[in-house]
Design a protein around this motif. Sequence first.
Motif, PDB file in Angstrom:
ATOM      1  N   THR A 291     -44.021 -22.218 -46.132  1.00 55.88           N
ATOM      2  CA  THR A 291     -43.984 -21.051 -47.017  1.00 55.88           C
ATOM      3  C   THR A 291     -42.575 -20.471 -47.009  1.00 55.88           C
ATOM      4  O   THR A 291     -41.856 -20.581 -46.014  1.00 55.88           O
ATOM      5  CB  THR A 291     -45.020 -19.997 -46.581  1.00 55.88           C
ATOM      6  OG1 THR A 291     -45.023 -18.906 -47.499  1.00 55.88           O
ATOM      7  CG2 THR A 291     -44.760 -19.474 -45.179  1.00 55.88           C
ATOM      8  N   GLU A 294     -40.039 -14.425 -49.595  1.00 56.72           N
ATOM      9  CA  GLU A 294     -39.681 -13.838 -50.889  1.00 56.72           C
ATOM     10  C   GLU A 294     -38.880 -12.549 -50.716  1.00 56.72           C
ATOM     11  O   GLU A 294     -37.894 -12.321 -51.411  1.00 56.72           O
ATOM     12  CB  GLU A 294     -40.949 -13.548 -51.698  1.00 56.72           C
ATOM     13  CG  GLU A 294     -41.773 -14.782 -52.045  1.00 56.72           C
ATOM     14  CD  GLU A 294     -41.224 -15.529 -53.253  1.00 56.72           C
ATOM     15  OE1 GLU A 294     -40.046 -15.326 -53.611  1.00 56.72           O
ATOM     16  OE2 GLU A 294     -41.989 -16.322 -53.835  1.00 56.72           O
ATOM     17  N   ASP A 308     -44.527 -16.511 -49.790  1.00 61.01           N
ATOM     18  CA  ASP A 308     -45.267 -16.934 -50.978  1.00 61.01           C
ATOM     19  C   ASP A 308     -46.627 -17.550 -50.657  1.00 61.01           C
ATOM     20  O   ASP A 308     -47.395 -17.861 -51.567  1.00 61.01           O
ATOM     21  CB  ASP A 308     -44.437 -17.880 -51.853  1.00 61.01           C
ATOM     22  CG  ASP A 308     -44.012 -19.157 -51.155  1.00 61.01           C
ATOM     23  OD1 ASP A 308     -44.412 -19.390 -49.984  1.00 61.01           O
ATOM     24  OD2 ASP A 308     -43.252 -19.943 -51.763  1.00 61.01           O
TER      25      ASP A 308
END
Length: 422
Positions: A291, A294, A308
Amino acid sequence: MVNAFTYLDNQLHAERVPASMLAEQYGTPLYVYSRAALTDAYRSYADACTGRRAKVHFAVKANSNLAVLSVFVRLGAGFDIVSGGELARVLAAGGKPNDVVFSGVGKSAAEMRIALDMGGCCFNIESLAELEHLNQVASESGRIAPISLRVNPDVDVKTHQYISTGLKSTKFGVAFDDARATYRAALGMKYLRITGIDCHIGSQITEISPYLNAIDKILELVVQVESDGALIQHIDIGGGLGIRYHDETPPNIGMFVKTILDHFTQRGHSHREIWFEPGRSLVGNAGILLTRVEYLKPGPVKNFAIVDAAMNDLIRPAMYNAYHTVDAVTPRNNQPLVTYDIVGPVCESGDWLARDRPFILETGDLLAIRSVGAYGFAISSNYNSRPRAAELLVDGAQVHVARQRETITKLMDGELVLPDYI
């Protein structure tokens, strides 16, 4: 046990493939499984069963990806299923019906018919009502259904309440005190053939003693039901052996299997076939979830790394308060550590993946959530209309796309807008 996710030149690798390359090529969130880790875990069971009357059935509910299932098919595994959909997956992966055990408390008539028509599948029965229903469906199909009863031995394994299945208070199995009468009922049903007995006491069990306690109770029952005329050819002890997520110390798989089989021998039951149904211990540590960060959001009480991946991708932390180790794919070492909660974009306060973890992070960094091969993708969803992640199977330097990433268009397949005339 093989650890297929290790660092080389300060880069996390999946076997021989850099995890950062996988993320760049296939996007995130991304599930990555290791064939070497799957194979090693299975062989730990299979090798300990060599020369013994024993068989290993993979619990499909833990990870039903076709590529994962096909690895186990090629290794010679049987399969434990809990739905018609799982049966279809096993067959699509190359599995054989006579290597399948059909468990589950709520099998429908349609599912029973499909399994009966395939032939060879053994049904684990969990209630008198199901027993009667299967007999009726089998009579209509003109088939004889091989059965075993899943008996609830009322053994407390001190695990999470949602994955403790061997207590009187759970929905699973025939109550121990009712089991002998239920076997007697089965003896009187024309379209059923008793072949064995089954128990499953829970999941993420890290001690052997609860298994031995359950086995001793089951063996008492075996003597009773055979005196009534039943023939118990196999004893299915279920699955549930735990893995290391954080600081757990589960037994070595080979030692676990040997201890169980030796116990049957010591009790005078070495002539019976013993079935194991591992799930988590075969696939749990064979998978990671990649992952990307962000946003970094500092706060007065908590610092948040918003990634994310979300609870729809990995619900175990929210559902079970489960701990998963989280590692930076490319660790940074030049700044002070900051403690973060790793959270996702789903609109729920329960959308967290890890709490209070020290990191040196920047926006765009990749993280690897470990030990997600079991009950990770398998329980993922489209909550917040989020497409499900892609899945990869890595074999050395080779990468197989085990499942393509869903698209938003795919999410709406089968849905219809309200027509103008309504």
